[in-house]
Each structure stands twice: as C-alpha cells, then as structure tokens.
Enzyme design. Sequence first.
Site, short mmCIF file in Angstrom:
data_model
loop_
_atom_site.label_atom_id
_atom_site.label_comp_id
_atom_site.label_asym_id
_atom_site.label_seq_id
_atom_site.Cartn_x
_atom_site.Cartn_y
_atom_site.Cartn_z
N GLU A 10 4.88 2.55 10.70
CA GLU A 10 5.12 1.00 10.70
C GLU A 10 5.68 0.86 12.18
O GLU A 10 6.59 1.62 12.67
CB GLU A 10 6.19 0.47 9.70
CG GLU A 10 6.88 -0.88 10.07
CD GLU A 10 5.64 -1.76 10.24
OE1 GLU A 10 4.52 -2.14 9.30
OE2 GLU A 10 5.75 -2.80 11.14
N ASP A 14 -4.49 -1.61 8.43
CA ASP A 14 -4.42 -3.17 7.76
C ASP A 14 -3.51 -3.81 8.61
O ASP A 14 -2.48 -4.26 8.39
CB ASP A 14 -4.15 -3.49 6.51
CG ASP A 14 -2.84 -2.75 5.98
OD1 ASP A 14 -2.37 -2.01 6.71
OD2 ASP A 14 -2.52 -3.13 4.85
N ASP A 35 3.11 3.21 16.97
CA ASP A 35 2.21 2.83 17.11
C ASP A 35 1.06 3.69 16.28
O ASP A 35 0.76 4.45 16.90
CB ASP A 35 1.90 2.54 18.52
CG ASP A 35 0.56 1.60 18.49
OD1 ASP A 35 -0.21 1.68 17.54
OD2 ASP A 35 0.29 0.88 19.47
N GLY A 36 0.78 3.05 15.07
CA GLY A 36 -0.14 3.95 14.07
C GLY A 36 -1.70 4.13 15.05
O GLY A 36 -2.26 5.07 14.66
N SER A 82 0.81 -1.10 -0.01
CA SER A 82 -0.19 0.15 0.04
C SER A 82 0.79 1.24 0.21
O SER A 82 0.45 2.27 -0.67
CB SER A 82 -0.97 0.00 1.24
OG SER A 82 -0.31 -0.01 2.35
C1 SAM Z 1 -0.69 -6.59 6.66
S1 SAM Z 1 0.80 -5.69 6.91
C2 SAM Z 1 0.59 -4.24 6.22
C3 SAM Z 1 0.97 -4.26 4.73
C4 SAM Z 1 1.13 -2.93 4.05
N1 SAM Z 1 -0.18 -2.14 4.49
C5 SAM Z 1 1.06 -3.19 2.69
O1 SAM Z 1 -0.02 -3.15 1.94
O2 SAM Z 1 1.96 -3.77 2.17
C6 SAM Z 1 0.54 -5.42 8.57
C7 SAM Z 1 1.71 -4.50 9.12
O3 SAM Z 1 1.26 -3.49 10.07
C8 SAM Z 1 2.33 -3.30 11.06
N2 SAM Z 1 1.54 -3.09 12.33
C9 SAM Z 1 0.99 -3.85 13.36
N3 SAM Z 1 0.33 -3.21 14.02
C10 SAM Z 1 0.67 -1.70 14.09
C11 SAM Z 1 0.47 -0.55 14.66
N4 SAM Z 1 -0.10 -0.50 15.71
N5 SAM Z 1 1.04 0.49 14.23
C12 SAM Z 1 2.01 0.53 13.15
N6 SAM Z 1 2.19 -0.56 12.30
C13 SAM Z 1 1.67 -1.85 12.90
C14 SAM Z 1 3.03 -4.66 11.17
O4 SAM Z 1 4.41 -4.72 11.58
C15 SAM Z 1 3.10 -5.17 9.78
O5 SAM Z 1 4.13 -4.55 9.04
#
Ligand code: SAM
Length: 257
Positions: free
Chosen positions: A76, A124, A103-104, A58
């Site tokens: 991330e 996501d 933390d997003g 994304s």
């Molecule tokens: C399914 S992947 C996302 C893929 C990305 N959006 C893409 O399309 O390539 C989920 C990602 O969210 C990150 N993540 C999980 N919880 C998060 C949070 N609270 N804040 C930021 N990143 C987070 C994980 O480390 C992982 O890299």
Amino acid sequence: MAGAGAYDLAGPMARKTGEAATGIRRLLSAEGPPPALAAPLVAAVRALDPAGRRYPGSPELARSRLRPGDRLVLVELHPSDHADLDLEARYAGCEGVEVRREDGLRLLARSLPPPGRRALVLIDPAYELEREETVLVAALGRALARQPSAVYLLWYPVLERARTEAFLAALAEAGLGRALRVELGRLPDGAARGLTASGMVIANAPRGLDRWFARELPILAAVLGAEGACRVERLPGRPAPRRPRSPVPALVSGAQR
Ligand SMILES: C[S@@+](CC[C@H](N)C(=O)[O-])C[C@H]1O[C@@H](n2cnc3c(N)ncnc32)[C@H](O)[C@@H]1O
C-alpha cells in the site's frame, strides 16, 4: 494495492458512495443460494461479520485462503492515517503475511519471480492519476518480462468507453499471453457520469475460466440488477515474452503468493 484490508459498510465513506446497496447488500439479501461467482465472497463477508457490517477487502480475502507455506505481500502506497488503513496492526503476527508501504508498481518486477516461482498478482489502483494507465502498462510489461508465467489480475473501471478500450489494447500489446477480460456493466455505456462498469484483465488465465465466466457472469448480473453488458473475451495481442513450463497456481484473491 492493499487498501484498508477490511471496510465498515456503515462508515462515512461507504455511505458517501452508496456502492454497497447495489452490490454486496443485494447479494446478502437475495433469496436462495448466492450465484456461484459471488458465493466465496458472500461466505467471506458472513465469516468476517455475520451482521454484514464489515466488508473484507482483497487482503482479508487472500489471507483467509492462505495455505501453510504460502506468502502474501500486501503493498500500500499511502501511510495509514486512520484506523481503517492500519494494515500493520491488522496483520501483525499473521504467519506468511508481509505489509509494505511503498509503490507496488515499482516493487512488482523486483519481487518476481518469488521463491517457488508460483505467483498471483492483484493490481487494483484507484485510477485517480492522470498517467495511471501508461504507468500500469509499463509496470505490467516489466513484470511479464521477469515472470511471464505468473497469473496477473488487473482491475479496471469503465468511466469512458473509448479510454478503457485504448487502455486494454495497450495492455494486450504488452504481451499478456493467454489473457481474458471479464466485465460487468452496471449501466449501459454513456448512460451516466462516473463508473458504469468494471472489469478484470486476467493474464495466464487457467483453461476453462472463460467458459465458466460466460456461464456464470450473466447470473450474477441478474441478481445485481445490472443493466449494462457482460463481456467475457479473450484479449488479442502479442504472446508473453517467454513461457517456462511451470504450473499455474489455483486462483485466489490477493496481492501475491
Ligand atoms: C481500489 S483500492 C484497493 C483496494 C484493495 N485491493 C481492496 O480490495 O480492498 C486502491 C488502493 O491502491 C493504493 N495504491 C494506488 N497506487 C498504488 C501503488 N502504486 N502502490 C501501492 N498502492 C497503491 C491506494 O492508496 C488505494 O488504497
């Protein structure tokens, strides 16, 4: 939730899950023009790597659609521990793109509304944590209270139907306003362990999007050979907390703009 930005479809992780074989590889090898729903993705894959080995996540999809003056914030949580996650290096010097390691879900409400007040938020996560759904509902509730007019896209997996439905019911209660759920079933519910379907909740969906998905999603599902159900439904629930008059932005993929 930026992930790596782009992925190597021949790399060990992609080979382990094998997901590309029933997804992007089918789209790339299908005869004729791609289904309308997948056409922008297929074009982006070909633009990134005509050989189809690199796959845009994304961040890359959103960056490729930035217009002058747009701002993209990629968040991330995990530090980059290998080259594939090196977002900073990938987007260094890219105008309008900011990478944040935090933390997003905590950052989200604090960042809203952005200057200009128009925002598209993609959430996501990997759904690997035990209380992930509860944390997501709370984070979205806080974000909606700060900016009810933003377009929020929340991806969700279906591993266990009852759990998914409970999650969506809790989300609807958070006051999503005009919201849609769009879901594509790879397999019928309960047919297998693991991921059988995945979907997107779209809060403040642009008008007409439901009709477009209802027409186009079955076409995409047929090309992918999906055997589960397609769903395009309005999510019932409370209206968003308050709704100032502000235009909904054009739909692009990305974290925030
Ligand atoms: C399914 S992947 C996302 C893929 C990305 N959006 C893409 O399309 O390539 C989920 C990602 O969210 C990150 N993540 C999980 N919880 C998060 C949070 N609270 N804040 C930021 N990143 C987070 C994980 O480390 C992982 O890299």
